[in-house]
Motif scaffolding. Sequence first.
Motif, PDB file in Angstrom:
ATOM      1  N   MET A   1       0.739  -1.170  -0.006  1.00  0.00           N
ATOM      2  CA  MET A   1      -0.173   0.014  -0.027  1.00  0.00           C
ATOM      3  C   MET A   1       0.884   1.256  -0.030  1.00  0.00           C
ATOM      4  O   MET A   1       1.801   1.393   0.741  1.00  0.00           O
ATOM      5  N   ILE A   2       0.432   2.318  -0.817  1.00  0.00           N
ATOM      6  CA  ILE A   2       1.301   3.310  -0.795  1.00  0.00           C
ATOM      7  C   ILE A   2       0.568   4.487   0.320  1.00  0.00           C
ATOM      8  O   ILE A   2      -0.480   4.690   0.374  1.00  0.00           O
ATOM      9  N   HIS A   3       1.572   5.132   1.029  1.00  0.00           N
ATOM     10  CA  HIS A   3       1.250   6.108   2.202  1.00  0.00           C
ATOM     11  C   HIS A   3       1.748   7.483   1.691  1.00  0.00           C
ATOM     12  O   HIS A   3       2.892   7.531   1.571  1.00  0.00           O
ATOM     13  N   GLU A   4       0.754   8.457   1.654  1.00  0.00           N
ATOM     14  CA  GLU A   4       1.198   9.604   1.179  1.00  0.00           C
ATOM     15  C   GLU A   4       1.829  10.471   2.446  1.00  0.00           C
ATOM     16  O   GLU A   4       2.763  11.468   1.853  1.00  0.00           O
ATOM     17  N   THR A   5       1.636  10.136   3.407  1.00  0.00           N
ATOM     18  CA  THR A   5       2.483  10.805   4.612  1.00  0.00           C
ATOM     19  C   THR A   5       3.340   9.831   5.411  1.00  0.00           C
ATOM     20  O   THR A   5       3.161   8.763   5.618  1.00  0.00           O
ATOM     21  N   MET A   6       4.362  10.548   5.845  1.00  0.00           N
ATOM     22  CA  MET A   6       5.221   9.635   6.793  1.00  0.00           C
ATOM     23  C   MET A   6       4.605   9.170   7.986  1.00  0.00           C
ATOM     24  O   MET A   6       5.066   7.952   8.503  1.00  0.00           O
ATOM     25  N   ALA A   7       3.730   9.861   8.602  1.00  0.00           N
ATOM     26  CA  ALA A   7       2.987   9.405   9.851  1.00  0.00           C
ATOM     27  C   ALA A   7       2.217   8.120   9.589  1.00  0.00           C
ATOM     28  O   ALA A   7       2.136   7.103  10.321  1.00  0.00           O
ATOM     29  N   GLU A   8       1.341   7.965   8.433  1.00  0.00           N
ATOM     30  CA  GLU A   8       0.936   6.881   7.891  1.00  0.00           C
ATOM     31  C   GLU A   8       1.626   5.718   7.454  1.00  0.00           C
ATOM     32  O   GLU A   8       1.617   4.631   7.970  1.00  0.00           O
ATOM     33  N   PHE A   9       2.717   6.001   7.175  1.00  0.00           N
ATOM     34  CA  PHE A   9       3.809   5.043   6.529  1.00  0.00           C
ATOM     35  C   PHE A   9       4.432   4.479   7.818  1.00  0.00           C
ATOM     36  O   PHE A   9       4.322   2.929   8.201  1.00  0.00           O
ATOM     37  N   ALA A  10       4.644   5.325   8.884  1.00  0.00           N
ATOM     38  CA  ALA A  10       5.310   4.728   9.944  1.00  0.00           C
ATOM     39  C   ALA A  10       4.322   3.877  10.862  1.00  0.00           C
ATOM     40  O   ALA A  10       4.543   2.777  11.310  1.00  0.00           O
ATOM     41  N   ALA A  11       2.947   4.165  10.832  1.00  0.00           N
ATOM     42  CA  ALA A  11       1.948   3.393  11.394  1.00  0.00           C
ATOM     43  C   ALA A  11       1.688   1.932  10.905  1.00  0.00           C
ATOM     44  O   ALA A  11       1.453   1.055  11.317  1.00  0.00           O
ATOM     45  N   ALA A  12       2.236   1.945   9.611  1.00  0.00           N
ATOM     46  CA  ALA A  12       1.940   0.614   8.711  1.00  0.00           C
ATOM     47  C   ALA A  12       3.120  -0.383   8.816  1.00  0.00           C
ATOM     48  O   ALA A  12       3.190  -1.721   8.581  1.00  0.00           O
ATOM     49  N   LEU A  13       4.347   0.096   9.541  1.00  0.00           N
ATOM     50  CA  LEU A  13       5.621  -0.587   9.630  1.00  0.00           C
ATOM     51  C   LEU A  13       5.633  -1.645  10.517  1.00  0.00           C
ATOM     52  O   LEU A  13       5.311  -1.541  11.731  1.00  0.00           O
ATOM     53  N   PRO A  14       5.915  -2.900  10.101  1.00  0.00           N
ATOM     54  CA  PRO A  14       6.172  -3.723  11.298  1.00  0.00           C
ATOM     55  C   PRO A  14       7.621  -3.583  12.041  1.00  0.00           C
ATOM     56  O   PRO A  14       8.462  -2.730  11.451  1.00  0.00           O
ATOM     57  N   PRO A  15       7.642  -3.886  13.242  1.00  0.00           N
ATOM     58  CA  PRO A  15       8.787  -3.561  14.208  1.00  0.00           C
ATOM     59  C   PRO A  15      10.053  -4.279  13.952  1.00  0.00           C
ATOM     60  O   PRO A  15       9.869  -5.338  13.297  1.00  0.00           O
ATOM     61  N   MET A  16      11.109  -3.667  14.200  1.00  0.00           N
ATOM     62  CA  MET A  16      12.417  -4.427  14.019  1.00  0.00           C
ATOM     63  C   MET A  16      12.628  -4.948  12.544  1.00  0.00           C
ATOM     64  O   MET A  16      13.230  -5.967  12.257  1.00  0.00           O
ATOM     65  N   ARG A  17      12.243  -4.208  11.607  1.00  0.00           N
ATOM     66  CA  ARG A  17      12.412  -4.498   9.897  1.00  0.00           C
ATOM     67  C   ARG A  17      12.934  -3.495   9.353  1.00  0.00           C
ATOM     68  O   ARG A  17      12.788  -2.407   9.334  1.00  0.00           O
ATOM     69  N   ALA A  18      14.246  -3.672   8.460  1.00  0.00           N
ATOM     70  CA  ALA A  18      14.817  -2.581   7.972  1.00  0.00           C
ATOM     71  C   ALA A  18      13.898  -2.124   6.756  1.00  0.00           C
ATOM     72  O   ALA A  18      13.039  -2.708   6.373  1.00  0.00           O
ATOM     73  N   LEU A  19      14.403  -0.872   6.303  1.00  0.00           N
ATOM     74  CA  LEU A  19      13.897  -0.353   5.034  1.00  0.00           C
ATOM     75  C   LEU A  19      14.623  -0.029   4.133  1.00  0.00           C
ATOM     76  O   LEU A  19      16.025  -0.290   4.158  1.00  0.00           O
ATOM     77  N   ALA A  20      14.081   0.156   2.763  1.00  0.00           N
ATOM     78  CA  ALA A  20      15.076   0.324   1.677  1.00  0.00           C
ATOM     79  C   ALA A  20      14.697   1.543   1.048  1.00  0.00           C
ATOM     80  O   ALA A  20      13.398   2.101   1.082  1.00  0.00           O
ATOM     81  N   GLY A  21      15.601   2.471   0.548  1.00  0.00           N
ATOM     82  CA  GLY A  21      15.451   3.489  -0.088  1.00  0.00           C
ATOM     83  C   GLY A  21      15.675   3.432  -1.637  1.00  0.00           C
ATOM     84  O   GLY A  21      16.811   2.708  -1.732  1.00  0.00           O
ATOM     85  N   LEU A  22      14.859   4.051  -2.507  1.00  0.00           N
ATOM     86  CA  LEU A  22      15.133   3.713  -3.781  1.00  0.00           C
ATOM     87  C   LEU A  22      15.202   5.060  -4.665  1.00  0.00           C
ATOM     88  O   LEU A  22      14.270   6.113  -4.272  1.00  0.00           O
ATOM     89  N   ASP A  23      16.316   5.062  -5.365  1.00  0.00           N
ATOM     90  CA  ASP A  23      16.435   6.380  -6.300  1.00  0.00           C
ATOM     91  C   ASP A  23      16.091   5.992  -7.753  1.00  0.00           C
ATOM     92  O   ASP A  23      17.035   5.449  -8.392  1.00  0.00           O
ATOM     93  N   LEU A  24      14.913   6.283  -8.070  1.00  0.00           N
ATOM     94  CA  LEU A  24      14.506   5.945  -9.505  1.00  0.00           C
ATOM     95  C   LEU A  24      14.949   6.859 -10.708  1.00  0.00           C
ATOM     96  O   LEU A  24      14.719   7.809 -10.742  1.00  0.00           O
ATOM     97  N   GLY A  25      16.050   6.101 -11.464  1.00  0.00           N
ATOM     98  CA  GLY A  25      16.402   6.983 -12.545  1.00  0.00           C
ATOM     99  C   GLY A  25      16.043   6.389 -13.898  1.00  0.00           C
ATOM    100  O   GLY A  25      15.328   5.454 -13.798  1.00  0.00           O
ATOM    101  N   THR A  26      15.967   7.202 -14.949  1.00  0.00           N
ATOM    102  CA  THR A  26      15.630   6.596 -16.172  1.00  0.00           C
ATOM    103  C   THR A  26      16.364   5.239 -16.612  1.00  0.00           C
ATOM    104  O   THR A  26      15.998   4.319 -17.113  1.00  0.00           O
ATOM    105  N   LYS A  27      17.598   5.298 -16.215  1.00  0.00           N
ATOM    106  CA  LYS A  27      18.642   4.075 -16.580  1.00  0.00           C
ATOM    107  C   LYS A  27      18.963   3.105 -15.349  1.00  0.00           C
ATOM    108  O   LYS A  27      19.184   2.023 -15.583  1.00  0.00           O
ATOM    109  N   THR A  28      18.808   3.506 -14.133  1.00  0.00           N
ATOM    110  CA  THR A  28      19.256   2.871 -12.946  1.00  0.00           C
ATOM    111  C   THR A  28      18.319   3.273 -11.841  1.00  0.00           C
ATOM    112  O   THR A  28      17.469   4.016 -12.007  1.00  0.00           O
ATOM    113  N   ILE A  29      18.361   2.044 -10.821  1.00  0.00           N
ATOM    114  CA  ILE A  29      17.563   2.285  -9.478  1.00  0.00           C
ATOM    115  C   ILE A  29      18.515   2.097  -8.457  1.00  0.00           C
ATOM    116  O   ILE A  29      19.269   1.206  -8.207  1.00  0.00           O
TER     117      ILE A  29
END
Length: 158
Positions: A1-29
């Motif tokens: 599910m996509i969360h538009e605010t960080m507060a909503e996102f935080a509430a949806a996260l399971p505890p003690m699990r890492a996160l990934a950040g993605l930088d989407l480019g046209t040729k690479t991620i």
Amino acid sequence: MIHETMAEFAAALPPMRALAGLDLGTKTIGVAVSDRFRSVASPLHTIRREKFTLDAAQVLKIAAERELGGLILGLPFNMDGSEGPRCQSTRAFARNLSRLTELPIAYWDERLSTVAAERALLEADTSRKRRAEVIDHVAAGYILQGALDRLAHLGRHG
């Protein structure tokens, strides 16, 4: 599910699990991951983009291998805060990805992440060739670290 605010996102996260950040480019991620305490972002890998199904499979493989709890996509606003074609492309990627995974997805304003990554690599006296190889996942690290800092602030201040 996509969360538009960080507060909503935080509430949806399971505890003690890492996160990934993605930088989407046209040729690479660019991909960065956090520790399980969500305090430090580390650049991980750059995926060469092919087509959505293959790109998504690589992202979800990393998510499964690292038992991630959520994904943060850098949203490339224009400098005036408006959304251009790159934002639309990122939102489309997120919508399509959300159909393939239960992982919570959020966006992070990435306007200056590549600039910051480039500056850090220049300060580290990284060669031009090496900068080109690592810039995307270093930028993903900046995106993820910004989001982690925001999540920590939300955790402290509700």
